[in-house]
Structure formats: C-alpha cells, structure tokens
Design a protein around this motif. Structure first.
Motif, PDB file in Angstrom:
ATOM      1  N   ALA A  10     -16.344  -6.476  -3.972  1.00 21.64           N
ATOM      2  CA  ALA A  10     -15.080  -5.859  -4.369  1.00 21.64           C
ATOM      3  C   ALA A  10     -13.976  -6.908  -4.429  1.00 21.64           C
ATOM      4  N   LYS A  11     -13.891  -7.733  -3.392  1.00 23.43           N
ATOM      5  CA  LYS A  11     -12.746  -8.631  -3.329  1.00 23.43           C
ATOM      6  C   LYS A  11     -12.989  -9.946  -4.068  1.00 23.43           C
ATOM      7  N   PHE A  22     -13.638   7.151  -1.359  1.00 20.98           N
ATOM      8  CA  PHE A  22     -14.019   7.174  -2.769  1.00 20.98           C
ATOM      9  C   PHE A  22     -14.505   5.802  -3.236  1.00 20.98           C
ATOM     10  N   PHE A  23     -14.514   4.836  -2.341  1.00 21.97           N
ATOM     11  CA  PHE A  23     -14.639   3.464  -2.818  1.00 21.97           C
ATOM     12  C   PHE A  23     -15.590   2.602  -2.009  1.00 21.97           C
ATOM     13  N   ALA A  24     -15.468   2.665  -0.683  1.00 18.14           N
ATOM     14  CA  ALA A  24     -16.117   1.645   0.142  1.00 18.14           C
ATOM     15  C   ALA A  24     -17.366   2.183   0.835  1.00 18.14           C
ATOM     16  N   ASN A  70      -3.919   4.648  -1.377  1.00 10.33           N
ATOM     17  CA  ASN A  70      -3.826   3.243  -0.991  1.00 10.33           C
ATOM     18  C   ASN A  70      -4.447   2.303  -2.014  1.00 10.33           C
ATOM     19  N   LEU A  71      -5.508   2.775  -2.656  1.00  6.63           N
ATOM     20  CA  LEU A  71      -6.262   1.924  -3.566  1.00  6.63           C
ATOM     21  C   LEU A  71      -5.559   1.713  -4.897  1.00  6.63           C
ATOM     22  N   ILE A 131       0.821  -1.209   0.000  1.00  2.33           N
ATOM     23  CA  ILE A 131       0.000   0.000   0.000  1.00  2.33           C
ATOM     24  C   ILE A 131       0.859   1.265   0.000  1.00  2.33           C
ATOM     25  N   VAL A 160     -10.311  -1.034   2.743  1.00  2.00           N
ATOM     26  CA  VAL A 160     -11.586  -1.402   2.114  1.00  2.00           C
ATOM     27  C   VAL A 160     -11.882  -2.873   2.358  1.00  2.00           C
ATOM     28  N   TYR A 174     -23.864  -9.202  -1.872  1.00  2.00           N
ATOM     29  CA  TYR A 174     -23.247 -10.108  -0.902  1.00  2.00           C
ATOM     30  C   TYR A 174     -23.857 -11.503  -0.969  1.00  2.00           C
ATOM     31  N   LYS A 223      -6.490  -7.440  -6.360  1.00  2.00           N
ATOM     32  CA  LYS A 223      -7.292  -7.171  -5.169  1.00  2.00           C
ATOM     33  C   LYS A 223      -7.245  -5.684  -4.835  1.00  2.00           C
ATOM     34  N   PRO A 224      -8.399  -5.095  -4.551  1.00  2.00           N
ATOM     35  CA  PRO A 224      -8.364  -3.696  -4.115  1.00  2.00           C
ATOM     36  C   PRO A 224      -7.638  -3.602  -2.772  1.00  2.00           C
ATOM     37  N   THR A 225      -6.711  -2.668  -2.645  1.00  2.00           N
ATOM     38  CA  THR A 225      -5.930  -2.557  -1.415  1.00  2.00           C
ATOM     39  C   THR A 225      -6.361  -1.330  -0.636  1.00  2.00           C
ATOM     40  N   ALA A 261     -10.847  -1.516 -10.100  1.00  2.00           N
ATOM     41  CA  ALA A 261     -12.238  -1.945  -9.938  1.00  2.00           C
ATOM     42  C   ALA A 261     -13.077  -0.740  -9.538  1.00  2.00           C
ATOM     43  N   PRO A 262     -14.364  -0.756  -9.859  1.00  2.00           N
ATOM     44  CA  PRO A 262     -15.212   0.375  -9.486  1.00  2.00           C
ATOM     45  C   PRO A 262     -15.549   0.351  -8.005  1.00  2.00           C
ATOM     46  N   ALA A 263     -15.921   1.513  -7.491  1.00  2.00           N
ATOM     47  CA  ALA A 263     -16.482   1.565  -6.137  1.00  2.00           C
ATOM     48  C   ALA A 263     -17.729   0.692  -6.107  1.00  2.00           C
ATOM     49  N   VAL A 264     -17.982   0.123  -4.955  1.00  2.00           N
ATOM     50  CA  VAL A 264     -19.140  -0.762  -4.817  1.00  2.00           C
ATOM     51  C   VAL A 264     -20.413  -0.047  -5.287  1.00  2.00           C
ATOM     52  N   THR A 287     -14.443  -0.179   7.874  1.00  2.00           N
ATOM     53  CA  THR A 287     -14.301  -1.422   7.110  1.00  2.00           C
ATOM     54  C   THR A 287     -14.282  -2.630   8.040  1.00  2.00           C
ATOM     55  N   LYS A 327       2.035   1.951  -3.346  1.00  2.00           N
ATOM     56  CA  LYS A 327       1.011   2.522  -4.240  1.00  2.00           C
ATOM     57  C   LYS A 327       0.855   4.016  -4.013  1.00  2.00           C
TER      58      LYS A 327
END
Lengths: 518, 110, 237
Positions: free
Chosen positions: B94-95, A246-248, A199-200, A189, B110, B86, B105-107, B61-64, A469, A192
């Motif tokens: 995502a994973k 931005f993602f989760a 991180n992503l 990470i 997340v 799910y 894998k998204p890091t 990968a896109p955001a969920v 998370t 990156k």
C-alpha cells in the motif's frame, strides 16, 4: 503447534519480564518527533497554518482557557504530589528509558509552565517549585514528548488521584495546534474526514466498488449471498466502522465477520458513505470542536438513512468517543429505537446473537490458532460493553471462547485495566515514529512471548484498527508473522456456519445445533 | 525535497511522495524505486500499473486484498498473495508501491 | 508580645487555610467537566462512585495496586497524621470529647508511624532515581517541614515536656478571641511556627491533593453515558 521461536535459529529466547523497569536513559528520545502539519492541514481544522508571531501570549492564554473550562486539566495540574507511583507504568518509558516518558515527567513539561503563569508559588518562587518560562525550546519539547504519549490512560489507573496524562497530552496538543504547531498525521486525516467522510479519503464510488468486491469474495467462500449494503435507506442498523476495515489486513476480515453475523441474525443494516469512519482523531488532538464535527456526521447519516440503531465496528478510541461523547456532542438521539443503547458495539450485538442461539459455529475452523487477546487501551480504560462494569473485558472474551477452542490470557498485570497500549495509539501510528512504536510495543510483545512460551500461543486478537495495523507492522520484529494479529470478528467469520453455507464441496450446513462442540 | 529526472526537478513531501501527481513518469518511478532500494522488474511494474489504473478510476489506491486479487489473475496464485507482495515491496504494497506509482500515501489506521 | 505574635499568625494562617481551600474547591466545582472521562471499569451508580472514592481516600486503593512501598509509607504517614491531628483536638475542646480522650494513647504511637512513613517517602525520593528525577526542591522542603513539625511535637512529649495545660488554655482563649499567655518554650514555638507555615502554604501547594482528589473526573464520574445523556452546562468563560 509451531512456536514463532522456531523461526529464530539463534536458540531459545529468554523471555523477559514485560514490567521490567529500565535504567534512565536521559534524552534517549529527544530527537524523535512526528512531521509537522502544513498550512493546508491546519487551516481546515480552524488552526493557524504556521507558528503565530505572538505564540507566547496565545499559548498562555490557551492554558488559562483550558484551566477555566476543563476541570480535569486544572485538578490534574494542581493535585500531583510527585509520589512516583506512575513512573514505571508507561509502555514508552518501559521501552525507551527516557525519563521524560515517565507520566509525571511528561505532565511536568506543561505543569511547570502552568505553575509559572497561573500559581502564586510559581510566579514568586519558580525555582523552588520547578516552574519555568514558556520558550520556543519548551514548545519544541512539548511537541516531541506529547507526541510520545498514546493517551492510553494506563498511568491514571495507578495514580492515587486518577490523574490522567492523556488529558494533559490532549490539552498540550491543542495548545500546540492553537499556536500553529500541529501534527501532520492527525490533522491531515481529520481534514479528510471533514471533506470525504473517512480517514483514508475513500470516496463513495471506490467504497461501493470495494464492498461489491468483498460481497463477491463472501459468495465465493460460502456459496451464500451475504450483502454489505451501502447507503441503504431505512435499514435498521447503521454500521459505523473504521475505514481501515475497508482497506487493510486483517481489518477487512473483521468486516466480513460483521457482515456474516448480520446476515445470519437476519437484520437489515447499512454502511454510510457520508459517515464511513468510526475513528475520531479529534480526540487525539484534544479538539472538542473537531471531535464534535466528526460526531455530527454520524448523527447526520443516521437521520438521513432513517436507521433505528447505530452499531460501531472494531475500533478502540472510536468506541471511547462513541460510548462516552457521541450523545453529548451530537445528541440527543431520540429518533432512534429506545429499546437499544446508543451506540452499541458490534461485539455486544454478536454476543447477544450467540446467547440467543441464533449463531452456530464450527470452532474447529480456528483450531490452527492458539489465541490470546489484547485489550485495547481505550476500550479497557475508557468505555464499557454490556450492563456491568468490566463488560468491556468479558464480552470480547465470551465471543472468542464461543468461536475458538484454544484461548489463553496473558499475564493479568498486562491485561484488563492494566493492559499495555499497542504502541501506536493516540495519533502516533505514523511511519516516522516507527522507532518509538517498536520500543513502545515491547512490553506487550514480551507478555505475548510469555504465553507463546507457556501455551504455544500463535495469534493475538484485537478489536482496534490501530492495534491491528501497529501489530502487523511490529510483530515481525518480535519473532511473529505479520498476520499473527487477527480481528475478533475474523475468528467469528472463520467459525460461523451460515444457513445453506457450503462446507467441504457440495455439502450444506446441516440443521443441527452446536456443530462447534467437539 | 525533490527527485531529479532527466534534468527536471520533481518535488516530494517529507516521506518521498510526489506532490503533483501529473509529474509522474516511468523514469521517475525508476528513480523513486532506486531511493527505496527496489530493483524494478516485471512484477513490480504489474503492481504499479494496476495501482495507477485503479487510482485513475477511483482517486484512491485499492485495498490490499483487491490488489492481490488482481495480481492473482494476472500473475497466478503463487504471486497473488500478501507474502509475495511484501517480498516485492518490503515496506508494504500500500505505502511503498503507491510511492513508486506516484500516488498519495494512504492515510489513516493502515 | 510573643503571645500576640503567635495569635496573629494563628488567625492569619487559619484564615488563609480555610479561605484558600474553600476558594480552590469553589474553583474546581465551578470549572465544568465537559465530557465523560470516567476511568473504567467504573461504577455505574452514584452510590458505587461513593464507595470507589471511599476506597481511594481511606485505603489508597490505586496506590496499593501501583507500588507497595509507596503505599506502605504513604498510608502509614497519612493515617498517622490523621490520628495525631485528632489527638490534638484536646487542645481545642473543653471538656474533651470522649472519643478524642479514647484515642490519646493510639495517637501517641501514631506519631511514630507518621515519622516512619515520612522517612520512608523521603528516602525513596532520595534513593530511587526515577523519583529523584521528578522531585523539585519544594517536594523535599515539604517533607522537611512535616518532619520538623512531627519531631518538635514528639520532643515535647518524650524529651522536654512543656506545660500543655497552659498551651490548652492559650488556644481555648484564641477560640474566644482572647489572647492569654503562651508558654515561651522554644520547642513549642518552633512546632507552632512550622504548623503556621504549613497552613499558609497548603492552599497554594501540592497539598491541594487532599481536596483535589474528590474533584478528579476520572474517579468521581458515574459510568452511565448511554443510560443517561451527559449534557453538562456549557463552559463558563
């Protein structure tokens, strides 16, 4: 309000004591360790790709260097009297019973080696003072148990000398990195962030597309054009937020909350694609060099965009790094507006706007939620918000009370400076440690179950990307839904009334004050 | 650490993500899905295909939320939600879906 | 001969104690603290930090929050020890300072507090499995040493009295670098011998927690990184 227990037909749960001390379970967690970093994760950080041939000399030399350059490391290794006050304070010990997860025992894994090579007693009477040789087995043991510490500092609160296991654990990880035994999750990470900015590994094009998508969502929801600007030169505020925002889920809902607050406050702001990450995993591996490199990206972005202020989004350890280290590692920030602290937390900004009367809320929008709040460890024990000590506890709660009618705190022994880590902090938020993460979450979850029992609490708010998370992954195992953890600014977002916002069809937000008071 | 597909050996990392993205094929996706104990149906493929298209354009990968919005468009609102995702991929869209789609894998947090 | 031997040990152990501790403190002071790591909530001013340290050192505030048993025994032991040590100043001052005179009876009872505290701590070390696990032989020896010193000291007061006037004369002599006669009382010799051992090992043992506590960055730093830029000198290698 539906209690999560209803989903558990096996009958009423007996809610246990979150502080209950387990029996010792020797070696219970000896086999749990994260994946090792590969050479391509190690080298960009300045560490050898694989275990070096002269690892013993290198490691011992590194211990000496740390003792000479870090007062905390030396004093903490010398001062411990083994009084035992910390032994029942670590969530991983409470959750696993493995005695090597007791803070003092964890420190001793390294202290024993330090004593052997750097103290008179350890050199000449090793058996007497529990000193030992550095061997490969010791290195492996360090790798295992220093990756079962989330560096949350709870033990240090209860230590008569303030000995902070986090400092020892960071130092141990740095020693391990130096001999070529890095941890994949953290080091990949950090690499990156150094190349891409977060991180992503979210590049500018993808970030822009995501933010535009979210702007659409916001307009659909509110009927108001709320912007999430990217790389806008001369904006007043640079928002640095964890890329998980931005993602989760539920992180993104927090980001939407920040956007609404900025919009309603009428300030100009921007996200940077170059410094699109608040998190700084350099902290977790104890590497000041890497931490500095990441901090400097933020400075660079601020200079480049010509902003006047820097505000950090909801991220626990990021706030620790930003609040305490940013100015030291990447300052001075004399090009910013001196009327504002550097940096500011988004919650400080939001509370200030609330107190000025610039924001209006319909608190009933959160009436489906009975809420409690999880103090994130790094915010609670390693930072501050506002002017006064303890502001880090009061500011988030003040915002929550302003937007939510039903708020209940958990046991005082498990909140504020005594808060429990979520179980996934400190670079442990990786799937192969799921067993440890679940067990480590147990004390927090038990405290949560108590307020569910007593007050029907359904949701828990957090201000840390890792906490969010981690909880969304482990809460289902404790009888909650995965979306029972929410962002603080998600609740702000639910309740805020934007000027001109559509409510219930064609109606627009009326120009009356205190719409939220019921 | 490798998958076997039609006599070919395709290497993956500790967690089952393939190392060379161009090694991916529909047959490989079925093999990975099998190790994940997922029986690939039309909805699974809808997700996997969207992930691959998105990745091709954005190298991530896109955001969920973006994924769900797209699935909502193609499969309707009763399937375009987090819960259904799910159900399809119990270890997370995502994973787990990325793994089957042959993406890294998204890091991060997340 | 005996008097000379004990005089030698006294000078040697006192020098080791003083130089050792001063050296350690110098090392701690010289070692940089590269970053702000105050354990918050923390005071935002120097004066605030002074009060925080005072509460820690005098009342063991954090230990109190942590574990009431360890606090009770630890605090009793340390306060007892402090009073007993102050009481012993009468052997080194002539005339005896008025407040040392004043605490003589208190110091007497303090010796019991000291022993009770010690035994409490020791029994926890033996009986509580978690603490037994983290104990090294040296942790037990340290308690044994302190216990030996306390009991031999109390024996001279309550069981077999020694000629304390002669002892005082001897120590006043040592302070002027004159070796006079030390009463050859076996309990006294044991008591003094153990004290010398304690002074020898102080700078190389966990007894360093005494001076160390003042150098703990998580406790002694001011929480003001945004108000005042923290820019410590670069690490000296």
């Amino acid at each position: 309000m539906a209690s999560p227990d209803m989903d558990h037909p096996e009958g009423p749960q007996i809610v246990a004591d979150p502080l209950k001390v387990p029996n010792l379970a020797f070696g219970a967690m000896a086999e749990i360790k994260p994946f090792r970093a590969h050479p391509n994760h190690q080298e960009p950080l300045g560490f050898p790709g694989e275990l070096v041939g002269n690892w013993k000399e290198v490691a011992i030399e590194k211990i000496g260097e740390l003792a000479n350059t870090n007062r905390a490391f030396r004093v903490y290794l010398d001062a411990c009297v083994k009084c035992g006050a910390c032994t029942d304070k670590c969530h991983y010990f409470l959750g696993t019973g493995d005695p090597k997860n007791m803070p003092v025992a964890r420190q001793d894994l390294l202290r024993s080696v330090y004593r052997r090579y750097f103290t008179f007693a350890g050199k000449y009477f090793p058996k007497l003072v529990g000193a030992r040789e550095l061997t490969k087995e010791v290195l492996e043991e360090w790798y295992t148990y220093y990756h079962q510490c989330s560096q949350c500092r709870r033990c240090s609160v209860f230590c008569p000398y303030g000995i902070d296991t986090a400092e020892i654990s960071m130092a141990a990880r740095e020693i391990l990195d130096t001999v070529g035994m890095g941890q994949k999750y953290c080091n990949e990470i950090i690499g990156k962030v150094k190349v891409i900015g977060n991180n992503l590994g979210l590049q500018e094009k993808a970030l822009r597309a995501t933010l535009e998508d979210l702007e659409e969502d916001l307009e659909d929801e509110t009927g108001v054009s709320v912007r999430i600007p990217l790389d806008e030169k001369s904006a007043d505020i640079l928002l640095v937020t964890p890329s998980a925002d931005f993602f989760a889920e539920p992180h993104i809902d927090g980001l939407l909350g920040y956007a609404k607050v900025f919009h309603q406050a009428g300030v100009s702001w921007t996200v940077s694609s170059y410094a699109s990450e608040a998190a700084n995993f350099g902290l977790f591996i104890g590497s000041q060099d890497n931490m500095k490199a990441l901090c400097q990206r933020i400075r660079h972005a601020a200079e480049d965009l010509g902003v006047k202020r820097i505000i950090f989004g909801e991220c626990g350890h990021a706030w620790r790094v930003a609040y305490n280290f940013l100015d030291t590692l990447a300052g001075p920030f004399d090009f910013l507006d001196p009327n504002y602290p550097v940096p500011q937390h988004i919650l400080e900004f939001t509370l200030d706007q609330i107190e000025r009367g610039n924001l209006r809320f319909d608190k009933s929008k959160n009436d489906h939620i009975r809420l409690t709040y999880h103090d994130s460890c790094n915010v609670a024990r390693a930072s501050r918000m506002g002017d006064k000590p303890g502001g880090q506890f009061e500011v988030p709660r003040a915002v929550l009370r302003a937007v939510c009618n039903n708020f209940f705190d958990m046991d005082r022994d498990t909140t504020h400076e005594s808060t429990f880590c979520c179980g996934g902090g400190g670079g442990l938020l990786t799937d192969e440690l799921m067993d440890l993460r679940t067990k480590g979450a147990n004390p927090r979850m038990t405290a949560l179950q108590r307020v569910t029992e007593d007050h029907g609490v359904t949701h828990m708010a957090a201000i840390c990307a890792i906490c969010k998370t981690q909880f969304s992954k482990v809460m289902p195992q404790f009888g909650y839904e995965m979306d029972s953890v929410v962002s603080v600014h998600q609740l702000v977002s639910n309740a805020i009334l934007l000027d001109g916002q559509e409510i219930d069809g064609d109606d627009r937000v009326p120009e009356v004050a205190d719409a939220g008071v019921t | 650490m490798a998958y076997q597909v039609n006599g070919a050996t395709i290497e993956h990392d500790e967690e089952g993500y393939i190392l060379t993205l161009s090694d991916w094929s529909k047959e490989l996706a079925d093999v990975i899905a099998e190790t994940e104990e997922i029986d690939m149906n039309e909805e699974h493929w809808e997700v996997v295909n969207f992930l691959r298209e998105y990745y091709e354009e954005y190298q991530i990968a896109p955001a969920v939320r973006v994924l769900i919005k797209s699935i909502k468009k193609s499969l309707g609102p009763e399937k375009g939600n987090n819960k259904y995702m799910y159900e399809l991929f119990p270890y997370g869209p995502a994973k787990q879906a990325c793994k089957i789609a042959g993406l890294p894998k998204p890091t991060g947090c997340v | 001969m005996l008097s000379a031997l004990y005089a030698g040990l006294f000078y040697l152990s006192a020098s080791i104690l003083v130089f050792g501790v001063v050296l350690r403190m110098a090392i701690y002071a010289r070692t940089p603290a590269p970053l702000k790591i105050a354990q918050t909530p923390a005071p935002t001013t120097r004066i605030g930090v002074f009060w925080r340290m005072l509460r820690e050192v005098v009342f063991f505030q954090s230990l109190f929050k942590s574990n009431k048993w360890i606090w009770v025994f630890g605090w009793t032991f340390h306060m007892g020890l402090l009073l007993v040590l102050l009481r012993h100043l009468r052997y080194f001052t002539n005339p005896v300072w008025f407040w040392v005179e004043w605490i003589q009876p208190v110091g007497l009872y303090a010796s019991f507090a000291l022993v009770i505290g010690l035994l409490g701590l020791w029994s926890r070390r033996l009986l509580v499995e978690r603490i037994r696990y983290i104990s090294s032989p040296s942790d037990h020896l340290m308690l044994a040493l302190l216990f030996g010193i306390a009991v031999s000291g109390m024996a001279m007061k309550f069981v077999a009295r020694v000629d304390i006037v002669a002892v005082k004369v001897y120590f006043l002599g040592l302070l002027r670098f004159k070796i006079l006669d030390l009463p050859p009382d076996p309990i006294l010799l044991v008591h003094l011998g153990l004290v010398f051992v304690l002074m020898f090992i102080f700078p190389i043992s966990k007894l360093l927690h005494g001076p160390g506590v003042f150098f703990s960055p998580s406790r002694n730093q001011v929480d003001n990184p945004r108000e005042q830029r923290y820019a410590p000198r670069t690490p000296a290698n």
